[in-house]
Design a protein around this motif. Structure first.
Motif, PDB file in Angstrom:
ATOM      1  N   CYS A 248       0.849  -1.191   0.000  1.00 40.85           N
ATOM      2  CA  CYS A 248       0.000   0.000   0.000  1.00 40.85           C
ATOM      3  C   CYS A 248       0.885   1.240   0.000  1.00 40.85           C
ATOM      4  O   CYS A 248       1.952   1.255   0.618  1.00 40.85           O
ATOM      5  CB  CYS A 248      -0.900   0.004   1.233  1.00 40.85           C
ATOM      6  SG  CYS A 248      -2.042  -1.371   1.232  1.00 40.85           S
ATOM      7  N   ILE A 249       0.422   2.259  -0.675  1.00 39.17           N
ATOM      8  CA  ILE A 249       1.254   3.453  -0.845  1.00 39.17           C
ATOM      9  C   ILE A 249       1.011   4.409   0.326  1.00 39.17           C
ATOM     10  O   ILE A 249      -0.104   4.911   0.502  1.00 39.17           O
ATOM     11  CB  ILE A 249       0.915   4.169  -2.172  1.00 39.17           C
ATOM     12  CG1 ILE A 249       0.788   3.169  -3.321  1.00 39.17           C
ATOM     13  CG2 ILE A 249       1.884   5.301  -2.447  1.00 39.17           C
ATOM     14  CD1 ILE A 249       2.011   2.789  -4.039  1.00 39.17           C
ATOM     15  N   THR A 250       2.074   4.661   1.092  1.00 44.56           N
ATOM     16  CA  THR A 250       1.929   5.563   2.250  1.00 44.56           C
ATOM     17  C   THR A 250       2.742   6.853   2.060  1.00 44.56           C
ATOM     18  O   THR A 250       2.947   7.605   2.991  1.00 44.56           O
ATOM     19  CB  THR A 250       2.389   4.856   3.549  1.00 44.56           C
ATOM     20  OG1 THR A 250       3.690   4.325   3.309  1.00 44.56           O
ATOM     21  CG2 THR A 250       1.450   3.750   3.969  1.00 44.56           C
ATOM     22  N   SER A 251       3.220   7.062   0.818  1.00 43.58           N
ATOM     23  CA  SER A 251       4.007   8.274   0.559  1.00 43.58           C
ATOM     24  C   SER A 251       3.408   9.022  -0.637  1.00 43.58           C
ATOM     25  O   SER A 251       2.922   8.396  -1.596  1.00 43.58           O
ATOM     26  CB  SER A 251       5.449   7.865   0.240  1.00 43.58           C
ATOM     27  OG  SER A 251       6.111   8.928  -0.395  1.00 43.58           O
ATOM     28  N   TYR A 252       3.471  10.352  -0.590  1.00 45.52           N
ATOM     29  CA  TYR A 252       3.000  11.150  -1.730  1.00 45.52           C
ATOM     30  C   TYR A 252       4.086  11.273  -2.804  1.00 45.52           C
ATOM     31  O   TYR A 252       3.815  11.692  -3.916  1.00 45.52           O
ATOM     32  CB  TYR A 252       2.560  12.544  -1.248  1.00 45.52           C
ATOM     33  CG  TYR A 252       1.286  12.484  -0.422  1.00 45.52           C
ATOM     34  CD1 TYR A 252       0.049  12.289  -1.025  1.00 45.52           C
ATOM     35  CD2 TYR A 252       1.325  12.590   0.971  1.00 45.52           C
ATOM     36  CE1 TYR A 252      -1.118  12.200  -0.277  1.00 45.52           C
ATOM     37  CE2 TYR A 252       0.161  12.499   1.728  1.00 45.52           C
ATOM     38  CZ  TYR A 252      -1.054  12.304   1.098  1.00 45.52           C
ATOM     39  OH  TYR A 252      -2.211  12.206   1.838  1.00 45.52           O
ATOM     40  N   ASP A 253       5.327  10.846  -2.433  1.00 49.25           N
ATOM     41  CA  ASP A 253       6.456  11.033  -3.358  1.00 49.25           C
ATOM     42  C   ASP A 253       6.710   9.795  -4.205  1.00 49.25           C
ATOM     43  O   ASP A 253       7.818   9.258  -4.205  1.00 49.25           O
ATOM     44  CB  ASP A 253       7.728  11.360  -2.559  1.00 49.25           C
ATOM     45  CG  ASP A 253       7.557  12.647  -1.779  1.00 49.25           C
ATOM     46  OD1 ASP A 253       6.901  13.557  -2.318  1.00 49.25           O
ATOM     47  OD2 ASP A 253       8.059  12.698  -0.640  1.00 49.25           O
ATOM     48  N   THR A 254       5.685   9.271  -4.843  1.00 51.66           N
ATOM     49  CA  THR A 254       5.899   8.135  -5.738  1.00 51.66           C
ATOM     50  C   THR A 254       4.901   8.215  -6.893  1.00 51.66           C
ATOM     51  O   THR A 254       3.788   8.730  -6.730  1.00 51.66           O
ATOM     52  CB  THR A 254       5.738   6.783  -5.002  1.00 51.66           C
ATOM     53  OG1 THR A 254       5.827   5.734  -5.955  1.00 51.66           O
ATOM     54  CG2 THR A 254       4.402   6.662  -4.283  1.00 51.66           C
ATOM     55  N   ASP A 255       5.334   7.687  -8.038  1.00 56.32           N
ATOM     56  CA  ASP A 255       4.422   7.641  -9.193  1.00 56.32           C
ATOM     57  C   ASP A 255       3.703   6.307  -9.257  1.00 56.32           C
ATOM     58  O   ASP A 255       2.852   6.078 -10.101  1.00 56.32           O
ATOM     59  CB  ASP A 255       5.215   7.831 -10.498  1.00 56.32           C
ATOM     60  CG  ASP A 255       5.726   9.245 -10.617  1.00 56.32           C
ATOM     61  OD1 ASP A 255       5.068  10.141 -10.040  1.00 56.32           O
ATOM     62  OD2 ASP A 255       6.786   9.448 -11.251  1.00 56.32           O
ATOM     63  N   HIS A 256       4.086   5.388  -8.361  1.00 50.87           N
ATOM     64  CA  HIS A 256       3.558   4.028  -8.412  1.00 50.87           C
ATOM     65  C   HIS A 256       2.056   3.991  -8.070  1.00 50.87           C
ATOM     66  O   HIS A 256       1.599   4.718  -7.204  1.00 50.87           O
ATOM     67  CB  HIS A 256       4.352   3.170  -7.424  1.00 50.87           C
ATOM     68  CG  HIS A 256       3.994   1.723  -7.521  1.00 50.87           C
ATOM     69  ND1 HIS A 256       4.326   0.963  -8.615  1.00 50.87           N
ATOM     70  CD2 HIS A 256       3.300   0.931  -6.688  1.00 50.87           C
ATOM     71  CE1 HIS A 256       3.845  -0.263  -8.434  1.00 50.87           C
ATOM     72  NE2 HIS A 256       3.230  -0.302  -7.275  1.00 50.87           N
ATOM     73  N   GLU A 257       1.311   3.129  -8.778  1.00 50.43           N
ATOM     74  CA  GLU A 257      -0.115   2.924  -8.463  1.00 50.43           C
ATOM     75  C   GLU A 257      -0.407   1.433  -8.498  1.00 50.43           C
ATOM     76  O   GLU A 257       0.042   0.750  -9.427  1.00 50.43           O
ATOM     77  CB  GLU A 257      -1.012   3.590  -9.528  1.00 50.43           C
ATOM     78  CG  GLU A 257      -0.967   5.097  -9.537  1.00 50.43           C
ATOM     79  CD  GLU A 257      -1.885   5.686 -10.606  1.00 50.43           C
ATOM     80  OE1 GLU A 257      -1.924   5.140 -11.736  1.00 50.43           O
ATOM     81  OE2 GLU A 257      -2.563   6.676 -10.316  1.00 50.43           O
ATOM     82  N   PRO A 258      -1.161   0.889  -7.511  1.00 53.51           N
ATOM     83  CA  PRO A 258      -1.502  -0.541  -7.577  1.00 53.51           C
ATOM     84  C   PRO A 258      -2.485  -0.809  -8.722  1.00 53.51           C
ATOM     85  O   PRO A 258      -3.291   0.069  -9.039  1.00 53.51           O
ATOM     86  CB  PRO A 258      -2.176  -0.817  -6.220  1.00 53.51           C
ATOM     87  CG  PRO A 258      -2.428   0.492  -5.579  1.00 53.51           C
ATOM     88  CD  PRO A 258      -1.724   1.566  -6.353  1.00 53.51           C
ATOM     89  N   ASN A 259      -2.390  -1.989  -9.347  1.00 57.18           N
ATOM     90  CA  ASN A 259      -3.428  -2.368 -10.314  1.00 57.18           C
ATOM     91  C   ASN A 259      -3.650  -3.878 -10.304  1.00 57.18           C
ATOM     92  O   ASN A 259      -2.756  -4.653  -9.965  1.00 57.18           O
ATOM     93  CB  ASN A 259      -3.132  -1.815 -11.714  1.00 57.18           C
ATOM     94  CG  ASN A 259      -2.113  -2.628 -12.459  1.00 57.18           C
ATOM     95  OD1 ASN A 259      -2.388  -3.727 -12.894  1.00 57.18           O
ATOM     96  ND2 ASN A 259      -0.912  -2.080 -12.577  1.00 57.18           N
ATOM     97  N   HIS A 260      -4.881  -4.260 -10.661  1.00 60.30           N
ATOM     98  CA  HIS A 260      -5.330  -5.649 -10.495  1.00 60.30           C
ATOM     99  C   HIS A 260      -4.497  -6.629 -11.346  1.00 60.30           C
ATOM    100  O   HIS A 260      -4.237  -7.754 -10.930  1.00 60.30           O
ATOM    101  CB  HIS A 260      -6.820  -5.734 -10.852  1.00 60.30           C
ATOM    102  CG  HIS A 260      -7.481  -7.016 -10.456  1.00 60.30           C
ATOM    103  ND1 HIS A 260      -7.595  -7.432  -9.147  1.00 60.30           N
ATOM    104  CD2 HIS A 260      -8.061  -7.985 -11.206  1.00 60.30           C
ATOM    105  CE1 HIS A 260      -8.221  -8.608  -9.108  1.00 60.30           C
ATOM    106  NE2 HIS A 260      -8.510  -8.957 -10.340  1.00 60.30           N
TER     107      HIS A 260
END
Ligand SMILES: O=P(O)(O)O[C@H]1O[C@H](CO)[C@@H](O)[C@H]1O
Length: 293
Positions: A248-260
């Motif tokens: 899970c993304i807990t930082s605003y400093d990333t371009d990463h997004e989870p996807n199915h």
């Protein structure tokens, strides 16, 4: 105004259970629910008899990619099992009672134990993609909003009105799982933690992930908890684990997004180890599910 038919209507549940009983030669003792991407667990079943959900009266149907939508009856380590290859989620539009209907149908068929699996996002900073988390507890965010499958008329045929859930996950099975994880090479990738259900279908915002972490949640998903509650209500023994498919993304400093799509791929990478883990868990617990009990 006419009242909607209760999803737990006993006549409907019995009709479904009777239909299944007529299609199989031995009744299952253990139900295995396969999470997203974990449907290959059903390939382990010997002498399989598959029944599509569409064929079963009053049974819901799967709508999510990665969930086949069939029951597979047969044996695993000489135990009579049934695998649900595909589960139901609240975000599909089902009520929490509809999601958990199969648990009551299986109880009527004679099932005594539930092995429940899911894909989940890791929150605990020690978790990595590909890790396994044995469920020691859960956090029911749906229930905090009033969406509990036991809300509504209580059917005493299944269980009491008020039930404890502080010991929902069987301690003996958790301890067996610890040893088995080492045997199948998962030692450094296996944790025990708290799973939380959110409704989905969107993945969490940064603020939501941070809040879940502060509340003591180790992994988050969109399933499992309603089924566990209904299984406990009707006296089943429960064991569960999550496969950590993404962090899970807990930082605003990333371009990463989870996807199915990535989530499905990450399960694939460990499927043999997970299969071995499940086979050995059934083998090690088989005295609990003896057919003549
Ligand atoms: O919980 P399972 O069915 O394993 O699936 C998980 O994976 C899907 C999201 O990628 C959601 O449905 C979530 O609940």
């Amino acid at each position: 105004m006419s009242k909607a038919r209760d999803e737990f209507n006993l006549e409907d549940l019995r009709e479904a259970a009777d239909y299944l009983a007529n299609r199989i030669s031995s009744k299952p003792k253990l139900l295995i629910i396969c999470g997203t991407g974990l449907g290959s667990l059903a390939d382990l079943v010997e002498n399989p008899v598959s029944i599509n959900y569409e064929e079963i009266p009053h049974f819901p149907v799967s709508t999510v990619q990665g969930h086949h939508g069939r029951l597979v009856f047969g044996t695993l380590s000489h135990v009579n099992v049934v695998c649900m290859q595909g589960r139901f989620h609240y975000f599909e539009g089902y009520s929490v009672r509809e999601i958990t209907k199969p648990i009551r149908i299986m109880k009527l068929l004679g099932v005594e134990g539930l092995f429940i699996t899911n894909s989940a996002g890791g929150l605990n900073p020690q978790y990595k993609v590909g890790d396994v988390m044995i469920l020691k507890d859960h956090f029911n965010f749906l229930s905090f909003g009033g969406e509990n499958p036991l809300r509504g008329p209580n059917d005493d045929n299944f269980g009491d009105r008020f039930i404890p859930t502080n010991k929902a996950y069987n301690k003996k099975l958790i301890s067996i799982a610890r040893d088995i994880a080492k045997q199948v090479g998962l030692k450094s990738n296996c944790h025990e933690g708290v799973y939380a259900i959110v409704s989905g279908p969107n993945y969490e915002t940064v603020a939501e992930s941070r809040a879940l972490l502060m509340l003591g949640v180790d992994a988050v998903g969109m399933s499992t908890v309603p089924e566990v509650i209904v299984a406990k209500h009707c006296g089943m023994t429960v064991f569960g684990f999550s496969f950590i498919t993404n962090l899970c993304i807990t930082s605003y400093d990333t371009d990463h997004e989870p996807n199915h799509g990535n989530i499905l791929d990450s399960v694939e990478s460990r499927s043999v180890q997970i299969q071995n883990f499940v086979i050995k868990m059934v083998e090690a617990s088989k005295d609990l599910w003896k057919s003549d009990r």
